[in-house]
Design an enzyme around this catalytic site. Sequence first.
Site, PDB file in Angstrom:
ATOM      1  CE  LYS A 281      -4.410   1.466   1.957  1.00 35.81           C
ATOM      2  NZ  LYS A 281      -5.459   1.206   2.960  1.00 35.81           N
ATOM      3  CD  GLU A 366     -19.215  -2.137   8.816  1.00 38.57           C
ATOM      4  OE1 GLU A 366     -18.370  -1.346   8.362  1.00 38.57           O
ATOM      5  OE2 GLU A 366     -19.461  -3.259   8.290  1.00 38.57           O
ATOM      6  NE  ARG A 394     -20.979  -2.878   5.448  1.00 40.04           N
ATOM      7  CZ  ARG A 394     -20.640  -3.357   4.251  1.00 40.04           C
ATOM      8  NH1 ARG A 394     -20.951  -2.675   3.162  1.00 40.04           N
ATOM      9  NH2 ARG A 394     -19.997  -4.496   4.141  1.00 40.04           N
TER      10      ARG A 394
END
Length: 625
Positions: A281, A366, A394
């Site tokens: 990354k 979540e 969600r």
Amino acid sequence: MAILDNIKKENDIKKLKASSLNDLSAEIREFIIENVSKTGGHLASNLGAVELTIALHRCMTFPSDKLIFDVGHQSYTHKILTGRKSGFKKLRKLDGMSGFPKSIESESDPFNTGHSSTSISAALGYCVARDLSGGKEKVCAVIGDGSLTGGMAYEALDRLAQLRSQCVIIVNDNQMSIGKNVGGLSKALNHIRVSDTYNDMKSNVESALQSIPAVGEKMARGIKRSKDSLRNILIHDNIFEEMGLTYVGPIDGHNIEEMVSTFKEAFSLNKPIVIHVCTKKGKGYPLAEKYPEHFHGVAPFDIETGRTRSHKTGATNTDVFAKELVCLGSENEKIVAITAAMAQGTGVSLFRRHFPKRTFDVGIAEQHAVTFAAGLAKGGMVPVVAIYSSFLQRAYDQILHDVCLQRLHVVFAIDRSGLVGPDGETHQGIYDTSFLREMPGLTILAPKGAKEIEMALRFAINECDGPVAIKYSRAQADYSFDKFDEPFKAGHAEMIQDFGSYSKKISIVSVGNMMEVSNEVSKLLKERCNIEPRLINARFIKPLDKNFLKETAEASDIMVVVEENVRRGSFGEALAYELYMGGVTTELIHCCIDAELVPHGGIGELRERLGLSPESIYNKIYLRI
């Protein structure tokens, strides 16, 4: 002439020589860094996926083939290679190019994304539709290791194993989501990535072969080309193989030649394949490599120093919440903090530094976060669940079924409530009032500013015994109303300013973060019309302060409600119902969001377009005076 200048539309990359692709990668990185430094955007994830995207574009044909990026944080190279380079000048700006895949933007974006863990389900749907209709298109999903912590990904993988046709799932493993990855899956991928059995044998075999005169080097190269097979023999029993899927990897996500060879073979097979690709990354920009979490989503910045160019200084609402949570945590050892891969973004990282054993980052999960909190509450703890508004939706079922129906004392700290701006429709927090207001037993607080965020959190933890939600925006902390600090009383609004001594009586009811806008409207009415309205801070979205608001409406010629939520299910709609049922006929002007979708753009620009700027609201009132 730059190599990148040869890319004007989709599939142009196939005209380039393979020997030029590494140079193309460097040019794309330079282009992304240069443009994101001016507009802001998702940087580190895009820099890490450059070679991976190039390799896929060498193997796929657009728009007929379907490439689905999970979340979409890494789609910038795909946009460049499909002829959208010019769009980066207005990246994430109003009426400009989205920072996420968007079907209305290009046929080469087959599926809109913005939230995590959806790509495999979508890819599976495309594959079944293709097979039922007799199509031949290739289907590929790119999903990060962070997104694999989402349970939906496993539901899709379970079904994928039953598929008997082509589908390629690429696990882009950079050991990061937004924050550092956590949990068992991360450990499993680490084991695959650094298996001693494989690495030791690989090293020993290559050394032995290279020592053989004349033919050793050639044999070593042959073995290297077969290393995927060698990995699959030595690194057995990984989670994908256990689910019945063919696994290939890990392979170098920055080696274009190796990826192209692997992808072409995978696309030729009539079965689903999981390819494990390791990337870095932030690759190519040393500061993003060193601080990938900071450069995940970044405001305009100086390339040399990495410092953002934003003129905003001082604490944010998130900072205010984080500091008060630490204060409360020091007073009450039963308080625990939970977040879903957003410790830094939600401010929970500060609580973690002080109370690491009472802090839980569950990854991008979540639903689990909410039911985990329910279990903690049942066990006598006081859980504070800090999640962005658009991600909390969600977990709708878990909030209803596991928390509210049991009347559990769980506190939801809902960050990024209201308009969020550049990330667009998938991230706008404009639905939370609507989906939370009907939850049984749930108290919903909307603090007007910095001081009231502290007061709301303290009230929610110390004075409530059931579920509580506190919603606040991503804005800079507003201290201008701190002098209005009437103690919280359940279900009671706060009066900021009473009617002036004028014939026309107008009342303005402000919800949460819209107090500053409402106050500006009040000033405009006084300056231009010599009317000083009653200004009310709603404070409680649920329960409503029915008596006070009814009395205010009856005393008003016009009542105005200002909130940053969609109309259906809103505070204003609830108030209008109560007034109508109570026989109050006062004219009600409801200033809220009527648009079906709210695109990306600056907060001020969006408010102007949606009729929520001070001037827009004043004009609505003036027409009725």
